[in-house]
Design a protein around this motif. Structure first.
Motif, PDB file in Angstrom:
ATOM      1  N   ASP A   4       0.844  -1.195   0.000  1.00  0.00           N
ATOM      2  CA  ASP A   4       0.000   0.000   0.000  1.00  0.00           C
ATOM      3  C   ASP A   4       0.875   1.238   0.000  1.00  0.00           C
ATOM      4  OD1 ASP A   4      -3.209   0.484   1.624  1.00  0.00           O
ATOM      5  OD2 ASP A   4      -2.165   1.713   0.129  1.00  0.00           O
ATOM      6  N   ARG A   5       0.265   2.404  -0.190  1.00  0.00           N
ATOM      7  CA  ARG A   5       1.018   3.654  -0.214  1.00  0.00           C
ATOM      8  C   ARG A   5       1.209   4.186   1.203  1.00  0.00           C
ATOM      9  NH1 ARG A   5       1.119   5.095  -5.555  1.00  0.00           N
ATOM     10  NH2 ARG A   5       2.525   6.741  -4.951  1.00  0.00           N
ATOM     11  N   TYR A   6       2.302   4.890   1.429  1.00  0.00           N
ATOM     12  CA  TYR A   6       2.567   5.491   2.747  1.00  0.00           C
ATOM     13  C   TYR A   6       1.313   6.206   3.256  1.00  0.00           C
ATOM     14  CZ  TYR A   6       7.581   5.203   1.513  1.00  0.00           C
ATOM     15  OH  TYR A   6       8.821   4.789   1.129  1.00  0.00           O
ATOM     16  N   GLN A   7       0.685   6.978   2.360  1.00  0.00           N
ATOM     17  CA  GLN A   7      -0.422   7.834   2.817  1.00  0.00           C
ATOM     18  C   GLN A   7      -1.567   7.033   3.415  1.00  0.00           C
ATOM     19  OE1 GLN A   7      -0.861   9.505  -1.054  1.00  0.00           O
ATOM     20  NE2 GLN A   7      -2.932   8.729  -1.338  1.00  0.00           N
ATOM     21  N   LEU A  26      11.167   4.580   7.683  1.00  0.00           N
ATOM     22  CA  LEU A  26      10.866   4.797   6.260  1.00  0.00           C
ATOM     23  C   LEU A  26      12.171   4.693   5.483  1.00  0.00           C
ATOM     24  CD1 LEU A  26       8.222   6.291   7.390  1.00  0.00           C
ATOM     25  CD2 LEU A  26       8.302   7.466   5.215  1.00  0.00           C
ATOM     26  N   ASP A  27      12.203   3.754   4.570  1.00  0.00           N
ATOM     27  CA  ASP A  27      13.377   3.563   3.709  1.00  0.00           C
ATOM     28  C   ASP A  27      12.943   4.025   2.331  1.00  0.00           C
ATOM     29  OD1 ASP A  27      15.358   0.596   2.813  1.00  0.00           O
ATOM     30  OD2 ASP A  27      15.615   2.738   2.423  1.00  0.00           O
ATOM     31  N   LEU A  28      13.249   5.278   2.032  1.00  0.00           N
ATOM     32  CA  LEU A  28      12.638   5.947   0.882  1.00  0.00           C
ATOM     33  C   LEU A  28      13.214   5.503  -0.469  1.00  0.00           C
ATOM     34  CD1 LEU A  28      12.529   9.598   2.315  1.00  0.00           C
ATOM     35  CD2 LEU A  28      10.699   7.882   2.324  1.00  0.00           C
ATOM     36  N   GLY A  29      12.488   5.928  -1.503  1.00  0.00           N
ATOM     37  CA  GLY A  29      13.013   5.773  -2.850  1.00  0.00           C
ATOM     38  C   GLY A  29      12.718   4.447  -3.505  1.00  0.00           C
ATOM     39  N   VAL A  30      13.644   4.028  -4.355  1.00  0.00           N
ATOM     40  CA  VAL A  30      13.471   2.814  -5.160  1.00  0.00           C
ATOM     41  C   VAL A  30      14.360   1.709  -4.596  1.00  0.00           C
ATOM     42  CG1 VAL A  30      15.268   3.464  -6.816  1.00  0.00           C
ATOM     43  CG2 VAL A  30      13.335   2.071  -7.579  1.00  0.00           C
ATOM     44  N   SER A  31      13.928   0.467  -4.711  1.00  0.00           N
ATOM     45  CA  SER A  31      14.723  -0.631  -4.148  1.00  0.00           C
ATOM     46  C   SER A  31      15.698  -1.185  -5.185  1.00  0.00           C
ATOM     47  CB  SER A  31      13.790  -1.757  -3.685  1.00  0.00           C
ATOM     48  OG  SER A  31      13.249  -2.413  -4.806  1.00  0.00           O
ATOM     49  N   SER A  32      16.723  -1.872  -4.700  1.00  0.00           N
ATOM     50  CA  SER A  32      17.687  -2.489  -5.626  1.00  0.00           C
ATOM     51  C   SER A  32      16.972  -3.511  -6.500  1.00  0.00           C
ATOM     52  CB  SER A  32      18.796  -3.171  -4.825  1.00  0.00           C
ATOM     53  OG  SER A  32      19.568  -2.185  -4.178  1.00  0.00           O
ATOM     54  N   MET A  33      15.979  -4.193  -5.924  1.00  0.00           N
ATOM     55  CA  MET A  33      15.245  -5.190  -6.722  1.00  0.00           C
ATOM     56  C   MET A  33      14.559  -4.522  -7.917  1.00  0.00           C
ATOM     57  SD  MET A  33      13.519  -7.616  -3.831  1.00  0.00           S
ATOM     58  CE  MET A  33      13.021  -6.181  -2.886  1.00  0.00           C
ATOM     59  N   GLN A  34      14.015  -3.342  -7.673  1.00  0.00           N
ATOM     60  CA  GLN A  34      13.339  -2.621  -8.763  1.00  0.00           C
ATOM     61  C   GLN A  34      14.379  -2.112  -9.770  1.00  0.00           C
ATOM     62  OE1 GLN A  34      11.490   0.071  -6.011  1.00  0.00           O
ATOM     63  NE2 GLN A  34       9.453  -0.833  -6.246  1.00  0.00           N
ATOM     64  N   LEU A  35      15.464  -1.542  -9.247  1.00  0.00           N
ATOM     65  CA  LEU A  35      16.498  -0.965 -10.129  1.00  0.00           C
ATOM     66  C   LEU A  35      17.136  -2.028 -11.008  1.00  0.00           C
ATOM     67  CD1 LEU A  35      18.527   1.562  -7.914  1.00  0.00           C
ATOM     68  CD2 LEU A  35      17.352   2.044 -10.087  1.00  0.00           C
ATOM     69  N   ARG A  53       7.183   2.652 -12.684  1.00  0.00           N
ATOM     70  CA  ARG A  53       6.156   2.662 -11.631  1.00  0.00           C
ATOM     71  C   ARG A  53       6.631   1.804 -10.465  1.00  0.00           C
ATOM     72  NH1 ARG A  53       1.261   0.260 -14.719  1.00  0.00           N
ATOM     73  NH2 ARG A  53       3.031  -0.883 -15.639  1.00  0.00           N
ATOM     74  N   MET A  54       6.671   2.383  -9.286  1.00  0.00           N
ATOM     75  CA  MET A  54       7.028   1.583  -8.100  1.00  0.00           C
ATOM     76  C   MET A  54       5.913   0.588  -7.809  1.00  0.00           C
ATOM     77  SD  MET A  54       8.736   4.401  -5.630  1.00  0.00           S
ATOM     78  CE  MET A  54      10.351   5.047  -5.994  1.00  0.00           C
ATOM     79  N   ASP A  55       4.699   1.011  -8.099  1.00  0.00           N
ATOM     80  CA  ASP A  55       3.529   0.161  -7.909  1.00  0.00           C
ATOM     81  C   ASP A  55       2.932  -0.142  -9.278  1.00  0.00           C
ATOM     82  OD1 ASP A  55       0.401   0.472  -6.013  1.00  0.00           O
ATOM     83  OD2 ASP A  55       1.123  -0.990  -7.494  1.00  0.00           O
ATOM     84  N   GLU A 145       5.653  14.569  -3.099  1.00  0.00           N
ATOM     85  CA  GLU A 145       4.332  15.007  -2.594  1.00  0.00           C
ATOM     86  C   GLU A 145       3.862  14.036  -1.515  1.00  0.00           C
ATOM     87  OE1 GLU A 145       4.339  14.891  -6.735  1.00  0.00           O
ATOM     88  OE2 GLU A 145       2.205  15.413  -6.677  1.00  0.00           O
ATOM     89  N   GLU A 146       4.042  12.729  -1.792  1.00  0.00           N
ATOM     90  CA  GLU A 146       3.598  11.703  -0.823  1.00  0.00           C
ATOM     91  C   GLU A 146       4.364  11.836   0.483  1.00  0.00           C
ATOM     92  OE1 GLU A 146       1.074   8.365  -2.658  1.00  0.00           O
ATOM     93  OE2 GLU A 146       2.401   8.036  -0.962  1.00  0.00           O
ATOM     94  N   LEU A 147       5.669  12.037   0.373  1.00  0.00           N
ATOM     95  CA  LEU A 147       6.494  12.144   1.576  1.00  0.00           C
ATOM     96  C   LEU A 147       6.086  13.379   2.383  1.00  0.00           C
ATOM     97  CD1 LEU A 147       8.949  11.188   3.253  1.00  0.00           C
ATOM     98  CD2 LEU A 147      10.389  12.606   1.749  1.00  0.00           C
ATOM     99  N   SER A 168      16.849   8.695   3.627  1.00  0.00           N
ATOM    100  CA  SER A 168      16.633   9.307   2.310  1.00  0.00           C
ATOM    101  C   SER A 168      17.868   9.066   1.439  1.00  0.00           C
ATOM    102  CB  SER A 168      16.384  10.810   2.464  1.00  0.00           C
ATOM    103  OG  SER A 168      17.526  11.415   3.036  1.00  0.00           O
ATOM    104  N   PHE A 169      17.692   9.224   0.117  1.00  0.00           N
ATOM    105  CA  PHE A 169      18.790   8.875  -0.795  1.00  0.00           C
ATOM    106  C   PHE A 169      19.213  10.017  -1.704  1.00  0.00           C
ATOM    107  CE2 PHE A 169      19.593   4.525   0.165  1.00  0.00           C
ATOM    108  CZ  PHE A 169      18.464   4.167   0.872  1.00  0.00           C
ATOM    109  N   HIS A 170      18.488  11.125  -1.634  1.00  0.00           N
ATOM    110  CA  HIS A 170      18.976  12.291  -2.367  1.00  0.00           C
ATOM    111  C   HIS A 170      18.522  13.563  -1.651  1.00  0.00           C
ATOM    112  CE1 HIS A 170      14.999  12.825  -4.160  1.00  0.00           C
ATOM    113  NE2 HIS A 170      15.021  11.562  -4.488  1.00  0.00           N
TER     114      HIS A 170
END
Ligand SMILES: C[S@@+](CC[C@H](N)C(=O)[O-])C[C@H]1O[C@@H](n2cnc3c(N)ncnc32)[C@H](O)[C@@H]1O
Length: 224
Positions: A4-7, A26-35, A53-55, A145-147, A168-170
């Motif tokens: 689900d989404r953080y919100q 909260l471990d933000l951003g994109v995961s290595s699995m996705q990348l 799309r993350m989702d 925006e979500e964060l 955060s990562f950036h």
């Protein structure tokens, strides 16, 4: 594990009658699995569908987004969420290209960006498409925006003395976290436990280069 989404975390907690929690990470951003999965379309180092799309149940892919938005909006996205100093050139090149043939893969987009920037930038320290890919990813997933919306809604979910830890990562993400924690402190809601963000040691960054840009900040809710 809930998809689900953080919100929606406040609702999920309500539904599960878990009430307030002792801590949140909260471990933000994109995961290595996705990348690392080319078919997810996050990376310019492997060719794949321009998705990002993350989702995957969400509607708009990166390819759809760059074909829908006006040039000025695209420029704004690249500048604001990629801090891309050649945002104008890159946006113009993407618009020119989409008028001829849709951009459908990560390799195509990376090529369009590389051809749009000056040679010195093309052979710079980071890949010339890095900032463009970050910007479009943030836009597709509405990450900032979500964060920004989630952090204030999360604090009431913490017990007194509870901790909120965010990785955060950036700089764009870190700026939002830093500002939110400062606002919480000014409202007398608790204390910032990390005067400076905790960063990866040289040894850890050596083992895991993706940890190099990680910043951990922690806020503790006040005990009344
Ligand atoms: C850095 S990764 C977490 C990696 C995880 N800690 C691990 O060790 O595998 C961040 C994850 O958060 C997800 N994510 C990003 N924004 C999100 C949001 N607004 N709501 C829910 N999940 C989100 C991403 O899809 C990604 O899988």
């Amino acid at each position: 594990m809930r998809h689900d989404r953080y919100q929606n975390i406040p609702n999920r907690l309500m539904e599960s009658h878990a009430g307030q929690v002792d801590g949140m990470l909260l471990d933000l951003g994109v995961s290595s699995m996705q990348l690392d999965n080319a078919s997810r379309g996050f990376s310019f180092t492997q060719d794949g569908p321009l998705d990002m799309r993350m989702d995957p149940t969400e509607s708009e892919t990166a390819a759809k987004l760059i074909h829908r938005v006006r040039e000025d909006v695209l420029r704004e996205i690249l500048w604001k969420w990629g801090e891309e100093r050649f945002a104008r050139r890159v946006a113009r090149a993407i618009i020119r290209r989409r008028e001829v043939k849709p951009i459908e893969t990560t390799a195509e987009l990376a090529r369009v960006v590389a051809q749009a920037v000056p040679g010195s930038y093309r052979h710079g320290r980071i890949h010339p498409a890095t900032r463009t890919f970050q910007a479009i990813r943030i836009a597709v997933n509405r990450e900032l925006e979500e964060l920004e919306a989630f952090l204030p809604s999360a604090l009431p979910l913490l017990k007194e003395g509870g901790r909120m830890a965010v990785i955060s990562f950036h700089s764009l993400e870190d700026r939002i976290v830093k500002r939110a924690f400062r606002d919480f402190k000014q409202q007398g809601l608790g204390v910032i436990l990390t005067k400076k963000p905790i960063e990866a040691s040289e040894a850890e960054a050596g083992r895991n280069p993706r940890a190099r840009s990680a910043k951990l900040r922690v806020f503790m809710k006040e005990i009344r």
